[in-house]
Design an enzyme around this catalytic site. Structure first.
Site, PDB file in Angstrom:
ATOM      1  N   CYS A   1       0.893  -1.169   0.000  1.00 38.76           N
ATOM      2  CA  CYS A   1       0.000   0.000   0.000  1.00 38.76           C
ATOM      3  C   CYS A   1       0.921   1.206   0.000  1.00 38.76           C
ATOM      4  O   CYS A   1       1.499   1.548   1.029  1.00 38.76           O
ATOM      5  CB  CYS A   1      -0.904  -0.002   1.225  1.00 38.76           C
ATOM      6  SG  CYS A   1      -1.861   1.524   1.385  1.00 38.76           S
TER       7      CYS A   1
ATOM      8  N   CYS B   1      -0.651   4.323   2.219  1.00 34.83           N
ATOM      9  CA  CYS B   1      -0.720   4.229   3.688  1.00 34.83           C
ATOM     10  C   CYS B   1      -0.211   2.854   4.099  1.00 34.83           C
ATOM     11  O   CYS B   1       0.983   2.586   3.946  1.00 34.83           O
ATOM     12  CB  CYS B   1      -2.102   4.590   4.237  1.00 34.83           C
ATOM     13  SG  CYS B   1      -3.540   3.878   3.420  1.00 34.83           S
ATOM     14  N   SER B   2      -1.075   1.967   4.570  1.00 43.14           N
ATOM     15  CA  SER B   2      -0.579   0.655   5.002  1.00 43.14           C
ATOM     16  C   SER B   2      -1.704  -0.374   4.957  1.00 43.14           C
ATOM     17  O   SER B   2      -1.785  -1.244   5.818  1.00 43.14           O
ATOM     18  CB  SER B   2      -0.015   0.740   6.416  1.00 43.14           C
ATOM     19  OG  SER B   2      -0.981   1.301   7.281  1.00 43.14           O
ATOM     20  N   CYS B   3      -2.581  -0.288   3.959  1.00 46.64           N
ATOM     21  CA  CYS B   3      -3.726  -1.192   3.860  1.00 46.64           C
ATOM     22  C   CYS B   3      -3.250  -2.647   3.794  1.00 46.64           C
ATOM     23  O   CYS B   3      -2.278  -2.955   3.100  1.00 46.64           O
ATOM     24  CB  CYS B   3      -4.557  -0.842   2.632  1.00 46.64           C
ATOM     25  SG  CYS B   3      -5.251   0.825   2.723  1.00 46.64           S
TER      26      CYS B   3
END
Lengths: 209, 223
Positions: A108, A111-113
């Site tokens: 991601c 962000c950090s999905c």
């Protein structure tokens, strides 16, 4: 409209991060906006109940059961939900299969999905600037940092999780596992192999070639 | 121009440092930062796109120097003040008095159910599906929110103005460019779009490699 300020409220909190979160937690608890017991329950959920063992169960089942695998690749959300794996950050699931021709890897960049119900909380490296920046441009160099070298005939397909769809990699079943049952197979499925930065383990403990 | 969070393709970050399987948190306070953020979200004062945008609009200096969970905490503090759940004075000085839990406060007995319930992003939409598998598409030339100057978008800069092909349609999903600014769901078709590495990078590692992004229909035009 995007609320850009020069005086962000967060700058009012203590500078040390541990004290900063302590101050926020204490403030919210005293105002009745947070229940400390709920915080402990959230942490316990992701430390003991929801983690890569869920994804490993799905992968081992897919390796063992062709009909299950076909259904999983067709509609992962329904299939994993039937196993009880559903919830926050896993509402829309897609499973992508590694083959001799294609190696899949998930990132991601914005962000950090990450598919929480199947893999739990993402590891630090997944959230790092280095991984977010480089996985899309230099996936083979990143794989080398994980000790993985792919044949030139294998194409890399990097999935950038830009929406609420979450991706799980179905790693290749290692050679020499023909006689293993689902439970034994599950032990070969690592977290990183389901993100696509590793291959599944071989029964002798080595990473699959 | 995009913001600091939009780092796909960026140079200069150095190697990725793998960690052992099983490491979840590097420090005790990381756990609390995660849990407080999730618990505070249960009040429903913001959605996931509003909270993502709150992290993205940290100043570039703060975004660069804060670790991952420090970004979460900073955005949470800013959101709490914007939502009038806490005041600037309380952030600086602490609570003036103890208060009883409010009805929306997440209690321990509801944690499992709330986490298991999730929050689907699919919504009904009247927007007709324009593209189908194998169609060639071009992404928006500028990776920016067209509704709000400087607003939230999920088109990364590295994938702006490139040609790709539709792999699949995911159905109709709410549009983050709208929902991050509380302008409504504005649901529209969402697609997985494959873009060849040779289309994205001046020095691709391999001619057959590609990147797949999930992109909303309004980010795309026929190519």
């Amino acid at each position: 409209m995007p609320h850009d300020h020069s005086d962000h409220p967060h700058s009012l909190l203590p500078p040390d991060p541990a004290l900063r979160i302590k101050a926020l937690e204490t403030l919210l608890t005293r105002k009745g906006l947070v229940d400390p017991a709920a915080l402990d329950a959230i942490i316990d959920t992701y430390e003991t109940k929801i983690g890569p063992q869920n994804g490993a169960h799905v992968v081992a089942r897919a390796w063992s059961d062709p009909a299950f695998k076909a259904a999983l690749l067709e509609d992962a959300t329904a299939v994993v939900r039937a196993l009880g794996y559903y919830g926050r950050q896993g509402e829309h699931m897609v499973v992508v299969e590694n083959t001799e021709d294609v190696h899949n890897m998930v990132v991601c960049t914005l962000c950090s999905c990450y598919p929480w119900p199947l893999l739990g909380i993402p590891p630090g490296w997944y959230k790092s600037d280095a991984y977010r920046a480089r996985a899309v441009r230099a996936p083979r160099a990143v794989l080398a940092e994980f000790g993985v070298t792919l044949p030139r005939e294998t194409a890399v397909r990097v999935w950038d999780s830009t929406a609420e769809v979450r991706y799980l990699v179905l790693p290749q079943r290692p050679d020499g596992t023909e006689g293993l049952d689902e439970t034994a197979l599950k032990g070969l499925v690592t977290r990183d192999s389901m993100i696509g930065t590793a291959l599944a383990r071989r029964p002798d403990g080595a990473a699959a070639p | 121009m995009t913001r600091m969070h939009d780092m796909g393709g960026r140079y200069g970050d150095g190697p990725v440092i793998p960690e052992p399987e099983g490491v979840l948190f590097d420090a005790e306070w990381h756990k609390r930062a995660l849990a407080v953020t999730l618990a505070a979200g249960a009040h429903g004062a913001w959605n996931i796109d509003v909270s993502r945008h709150a992290r993205e609009r940290l100043s570039p200096a703060d975004y660069g120097r804060f670790s991952y969970y420090e970004k979460w905490m900073a955005a949470l503090a800013d959101l709490l003040v914007e939502a009038d759940l806490v005041s600037r004075t309380e952030l600086a000085e602490g609570a003036q008095a103890d208060a009883a839990p409010v009805p929306t406060t997440l209690t321990a007995d509801r944690v499992a159910a709330v986490l298991a319930a999730g929050g689907p992003a699919t919504r009904p939409s009247d927007v007709p599906q324009l593209f189908h598998a194998c169609d060639a598409v071009r992404t928006r030339k500028i990776a920016a929110n067209v509704l709000v100057d400087g607003g939230h978008t999920r088109l990364p800069a590295y994938a702006a103005g490139v040609t790709g092909r539709i792999l699949r349609c995911h159905g109709t999903h709410l549009l983050p460019d709208s929902s991050a600014h509380r302008l409504g769901d504005a649901a529209e078709p969402l697609y997985a779009v494959a873009v060849r590495a040779v289309e994205l990078w001046s020095h691709p590692e391999h001619p057959e490699d590609e990147v797949v992004l999930d992109l909303w229909q309004s980010y795309l035009e026929p190519a």
